[in-house]
Design a protein around this motif. Sequence first.
Motif, PDB file in Angstrom:
ATOM      1  N   LEU A 189      42.442  48.313  52.408  1.00 57.24           N
ATOM      2  CA  LEU A 189      41.671  47.123  52.739  1.00 57.24           C
ATOM      3  C   LEU A 189      42.098  46.580  54.095  1.00 57.24           C
ATOM      4  N   ALA A 190      41.142  46.038  54.819  1.00 57.16           N
ATOM      5  CA  ALA A 190      41.428  45.537  56.157  1.00 57.16           C
ATOM      6  C   ALA A 190      42.309  44.291  56.092  1.00 57.16           C
ATOM      7  N   GLN A 191      42.933  43.971  57.221  1.00 57.93           N
ATOM      8  CA  GLN A 191      43.750  42.766  57.327  1.00 57.93           C
ATOM      9  C   GLN A 191      42.863  41.530  57.224  1.00 57.93           C
ATOM     10  N   SER A 192      43.506  40.451  56.822  1.00 60.05           N
ATOM     11  CA  SER A 192      42.797  39.195  56.658  1.00 60.05           C
ATOM     12  C   SER A 192      42.111  38.737  57.964  1.00 60.05           C
ATOM     13  N   ARG A 193      42.880  38.715  59.031  1.00 61.12           N
ATOM     14  CA  ARG A 193      42.332  38.199  60.285  1.00 61.12           C
ATOM     15  C   ARG A 193      41.129  39.005  60.764  1.00 61.12           C
ATOM     16  N   PHE A 194      41.310  40.317  60.766  1.00 60.53           N
ATOM     17  CA  PHE A 194      40.208  41.196  61.164  1.00 60.53           C
ATOM     18  C   PHE A 194      38.974  40.890  60.319  1.00 60.53           C
ATOM     19  N   SER A 195      39.189  40.706  59.020  1.00 66.23           N
ATOM     20  CA  SER A 195      38.070  40.536  58.106  1.00 66.23           C
ATOM     21  C   SER A 195      37.325  39.228  58.351  1.00 66.23           C
ATOM     22  N   TYR A 196      38.091  38.160  58.530  1.00 72.72           N
ATOM     23  CA  TYR A 196      37.433  36.868  58.785  1.00 72.72           C
ATOM     24  C   TYR A 196      36.694  36.883  60.113  1.00 72.72           C
ATOM     25  N   GLU A 197      37.310  37.486  61.117  1.00 70.68           N
ATOM     26  CA  GLU A 197      36.649  37.504  62.423  1.00 70.68           C
ATOM     27  C   GLU A 197      35.361  38.322  62.375  1.00 70.68           C
ATOM     28  N   ASN A 198      35.439  39.458  61.686  1.00 72.62           N
ATOM     29  CA  ASN A 198      34.278  40.343  61.694  1.00 72.62           C
ATOM     30  C   ASN A 198      33.202  39.955  60.694  1.00 72.62           C
ATOM     31  N   ILE A 199      33.559  39.171  59.705  1.00 71.78           N
ATOM     32  CA  ILE A 199      32.517  38.735  58.780  1.00 71.78           C
ATOM     33  C   ILE A 199      31.638  37.700  59.494  1.00 71.78           C
ATOM     34  N   HIS A 200      32.237  36.955  60.418  1.00 75.89           N
ATOM     35  CA  HIS A 200      31.457  35.968  61.168  1.00 75.89           C
ATOM     36  C   HIS A 200      30.835  36.569  62.425  1.00 75.89           C
ATOM     37  N   PHE A 201      31.664  37.292  63.185  1.00 75.22           N
ATOM     38  CA  PHE A 201      31.182  37.806  64.471  1.00 75.22           C
ATOM     39  C   PHE A 201      31.467  39.300  64.550  1.00 75.22           C
ATOM     40  N   PRO A 202      30.682  40.092  63.830  1.00 75.56           N
ATOM     41  CA  PRO A 202      31.015  41.521  63.741  1.00 75.56           C
ATOM     42  C   PRO A 202      30.924  42.230  65.091  1.00 75.56           C
ATOM     43  N   ASN A 203      31.921  43.087  65.339  1.00 70.89           N
ATOM     44  CA  ASN A 203      31.871  43.908  66.543  1.00 70.89           C
ATOM     45  C   ASN A 203      30.834  45.005  66.418  1.00 70.89           C
ATOM     46  N   SER A 204      30.631  45.468  65.183  1.00 72.41           N
ATOM     47  CA  SER A 204      29.672  46.536  64.941  1.00 72.41           C
ATOM     48  C   SER A 204      29.332  46.498  63.457  1.00 72.41           C
TER      49      SER A 204
END
Length: 685
Positions: A189-204
């Motif tokens: 599972l991805a890290q917390s920070r990565f997940s929160y950032e990408n759930i809002h502002f996905p890189n891809s």
Amino acid sequence: MADLNTNVRWISGIGEARSKSLNKLGIYTLSDLVSYFPRAYDDRRRFKQIKDLHPGESVCVAATVAFPPTLSHIRAGMDIVKLRAVDSAGSLNITFFNQSYMKNALIQGENYIFYGKISGTAKNPEMTNPIVEKNDGKGRSTGRIVPIYRLTSGITQNMVSRAVLQGLAACGDILPDPLPRGIQQQYKLAQSRFSYENIHFPNSPADLEIARRRLIFEELFVLSCALTFLKRNKKVKEGTAIIPADMREFYSSLPFQLTGAQKRAIDEALLDMAKPIPMSRLVQGDVGSGKTVVAAACCYNAFKSNLQSAFMAPTEILSMQHYETLSSMLSPLGIKVDLLKGSMKVREKRAVLEKLESGETDVLVGTHAIISENVKFKNLSLVITDEQHRFGVNQRAALTAKGISPHVMVMSATPIPRTLALMIYGDLDISIINELPPGRQKVDTFAVSEKMRARVNAFIRRLVGEGRQVYIVCPMVEDNETFSENMKAVKEYADNLQNIIFPDLKVGLIHGKLRPAQKEKTMAEFAAGNIDILVATTVIEVGVDVPNAALIVVENADRFGLSQLHQLRGRVGRGSHKSYCILFESSGAETAAKRLEVMCSTNDGFKISEEDLKLRGPGDFFGSRQHGLPEMKIANFASDINLLKLAQEAAQKTLSADPNLSKPENAMIKEHIKKMLEYNADTLN
Ligand code: ADP
Ligand code: MG
């Protein structure tokens, strides 16, 4: 320094008014804010040159403003700003309606990114009300995947996404992270920070998927741990073993033969009650499948061992109905059934309470008030609740606090597919009544448009002429701003029906804001046949039983969920009369029409819930608190079943290695469980 508990007003740009709007969305703290996940995304990554544009597509165009924008005032309330934007090989006409500030905001000679839907022609493309940002590489609304949030009045997408961005920047290192490291690694599972950032502002899209997987898993993991905890606490209790009664007397007193499914449910419950641990059984059966008699049988069983039962209904009207039904089945057998109502006079109430405490009363019927503090039973052994999702942990806890752990039976008409029900209810045993009493006729259902109004009215008149009664259901909006307006509309509707359309018939009105006594009076008059047409908001949804009602008309039927419509339809077809359901469809939308078609084609509640699932998506279906579980922020019990299984497995592992979650690496789970249970205290059963 801000932390997760900091008030959202800490965010720059969020003042008193906006924070109130955010509160409406359940956002109070920075933690709420960063956990306010988008409901959808708009992929605005595609750029095109103006010469390649096609009408109908939504794209980003990088272009320069060619001339100073012009502002014209068309009429009151209508301003138009026009401009032309050019790139190396084309020109694009852009129009803004009622955004006069654009005239000065967009400057001739500067380069911008415009995102919007192309109209006009390929040769002369146009954009109306595009999203605009400077082409400086700092834009957040163009050139990327953009989050779309659920909004409320007073806030915009931009406000939310800007606030979330600030929230993430402030709390990036201290985000909620209940997953133990071991679990996170094991399930990749991805890290917390990565997940929160990408759930809002996905890189891809791929990163979005990784983020979603982590957050869904996390939520289901906490839920699974919480359920295991609850389950464990329940199991240790001792209950009263009730020797199964000889049921022949009860069965032969009934005016009908039980169906096989009813018998099975009763047998299962009697076996449960014979054990020294409290029963916890869900009886699930479609509307009209005859759950009440199963409850009555269980009360009879307890009575035969000189033990008391309590029967709880979600509303006072329903508790009165159940009181009547249960009395008629049980009093001939010498069982004393009593009713406790909130609206009773003090003296009457006291009399009931005394009989209850002395043991004179065998079965007490009422709303959840009957297990409140000042109600004392002599020997309560069985609690039955109708429509379980309206009763929560609090009620259970109230009983346990009195030192009683009765057998509990919950009855529900909510048709959840069995595999899901097992998953959701976990430790509850389930009896399914999958068979309707013989002779039930299908309720003929028609979806109609306003054009049919006159014919429907004529039909109502004909049925009433034949001695039948009719329900007309109007949807009510719950939220306060529109409530009084809506209320007025329903009243006017009923007045119009009474005074203009059916002056010679008796029209009644019942709605949620009436005093209980008034509701009862109207309901009783309808049941007695003194009202021909009952106009109602959804207060009649569950359980009401007037067998002479042969038609239910639902206004704006597309505003109801299918399962809700099915419940409503269950109000008719309860007697021997051929019955009908007419659904007025007002929106004209295609999906709405499709949904109503499902209602016309089947009377099977389980099929309907499955169709509902397909058409509306599981979010709606399971999001409406129908299942008695906490509301999920991102997980979805229907579509995330595979992750749910993994999360359950992970929860088992974690809890068997550390049963009380007392190891430091598990401290966060405990906190999250507490939060989930507290927050949802009313819904979690
Ligand atoms: P629900 O499951 O919706 O609560 P009810 O218990 O209110 O259903 O039963 C609906 C109607 O069916 C009642 O009028 C009840 O008397 C009747 N009924 C229940 N069981 C049978 C049966 N086995 N045969 C005939 N009628 C039955
Ligand atoms: Mg019922």
